[in-house]
Design an enzyme around this catalytic site. Sequence first.
Site, PDB file in Angstrom:
ATOM      1  N   LYS A 160       8.784  52.950  56.245  1.00 54.70           N
ATOM      2  CA  LYS A 160       9.917  53.734  55.366  1.00 54.70           C
ATOM      3  C   LYS A 160      10.997  52.715  54.425  1.00 54.70           C
ATOM      4  CE  LYS A 160      14.929  55.669  56.355  1.00 54.70           C
ATOM      5  NZ  LYS A 160      15.142  55.844  57.279  1.00 54.70           N
ATOM      6  N   LYS A 305      23.915  67.483  24.653  1.00 53.11           N
ATOM      7  CA  LYS A 305      23.157  68.237  23.779  1.00 53.11           C
ATOM      8  C   LYS A 305      23.621  67.501  22.307  1.00 53.11           C
ATOM      9  CE  LYS A 305      25.466  72.694  26.679  1.00 53.11           C
ATOM     10  NZ  LYS A 305      26.463  73.109  26.544  1.00 53.11           N
ATOM     11  N   ASP A 343      22.943  79.184  24.520  1.00 59.15           N
ATOM     12  CA  ASP A 343      24.451  78.798  24.458  1.00 59.15           C
ATOM     13  C   ASP A 343      25.438  79.960  24.372  1.00 59.15           C
ATOM     14  OD1 ASP A 343      24.619  77.410  26.828  1.00 59.15           O
ATOM     15  OD2 ASP A 343      24.947  75.445  25.517  1.00 59.15           O
TER      16      ASP A 343
END
Length: 510
Positions: A160, A305, A343
């Site tokens: 781990k 964006k 959008d």
Amino acid sequence: MERSQKCLICTPLIAKTVNEMLFQLQLAKESGADVAELRVDHITDFNAESDLPLLLKDRPLPVIVTPRAKWECKADSNEGYEGNEEARQDLLRKAYELGADYIDVELKVAGEFVKKLKDSSIKSSTKIIVSNHNWELTPSQEEIDATIEQMWATGGDIVKYVTTAKDITDVARVFHFLSEAKGRPTIGLAMGPTGMISRLLSPKFGGYLTFGALSKGQESAPGQPTVQDLIEVYRVKSMDRETVVCGVVGKPVYHSKGPILHNRGFAELNLNYVYVPFLVDDFAHFMSVYSESDFRGFSVTIPYKEDALRLCGDKVEFVAKGIGAVNTVIREKDGELKGYNTDCEGALSAIEDGLRHSGLATNSESPLKDKLFVVIGAGGAGKALAYGAKERHARVAVANRNYERAKTLAESVGAEAIELEKLADFRPETGMILANSTSIGMEPEVTKSPISKDALSAYSLVFDAVYTPKETQLLKDAIEIGAVDVSGEEMFYRQAFAQFKYFTGVPGKC
């Protein structure tokens, strides 16, 4: 040889008493977890001789016994086993003798401890997890690989290795060592907000198990989702190496309802897809690191964006190019990125329907024709609103905190620019449309609004792109003064349905 076993879901149990932990153990079983980690170092005055048998007897599911050493915990935390190291190792040895399903031993002491156990006369089916936690960073791939080989050399059964992600691209190194485990059972996770995807996508990369908290507030490490989220939202129990990854890219991002919506759609259509939140600091760097074809589709939100538009270069659809912003990126079969904007249609159709349903539509072509349409914000969503309104023959005005950005957007669509501070006095007529594209009013700052309530009297309809909360302060004010309110949820669902089709090639059912 590839390991065929599905990734297990382990829930860490944090309790102050044995009885409380026994209660949590039953809850873990009911939650759908496969394994429970008993963090006995959290139990006050824990007595291995008397308390371990109580915890292990008639347990409802497999358990990992973990008395985490203080020196393995975060330096400024108050966690870790209170007794001395000899007593702590005696506790681990006792759990091994009693047949705990797993014990967790830190790399620092594992070599000698495991050797003594294996050389002893104790017969046990207990699997030994050798663990290592880096609370500062995610080391280089070479350092990670070297440490993991040291861990295997101790003779443990499972490794781990846990790091701390400073950037989401750090998690790629965790995915790499999981993928290269060569059938050896390996657990790999990255802590912290940007490390969330290591927990959500561990099954895809061959992780032996991933951790999920019993409930919010009971996390044992930063960035830990709940068991319920892992099972019901992200469907990790059905995830495999062929799972296609999509997600929302932004900062902030964990408020997004995209994972719930899209993953529900994938499940209904029985698609081997998953949709996850990507908390990103550098859009271009993120896209270059996660460039495998399995990372297929991206919903792009604040503030990336325009970055997405630049990254897609010439492969941007007409509407997105006209708007100057991309909110959907698809990695095509040749590895090229193509940009779209959902959008615009999502927001404008919601506003148009709001006008129609309230009886304010006076034009059969578009209810927005000849209306004065005021946009707050000049980012990606603001550009989509301004462009869409202009395409529908509205008269457009743009208000923004940065006036130069307002002017730039206004000039690109033939609109008027307004300083945000002067918007309250901008009342050339009544019956205007107001559309907020900024994040003002988003959780946790739910009492904020981009404009005063008094200034709303000139507007017949108010739209807010923010959808967490569904009813923002701006919309509450709009309702109080008698304006029609349109929630950002409407825009979100409509643009998401379009994105779903780009991601999968089939209409959305989310």
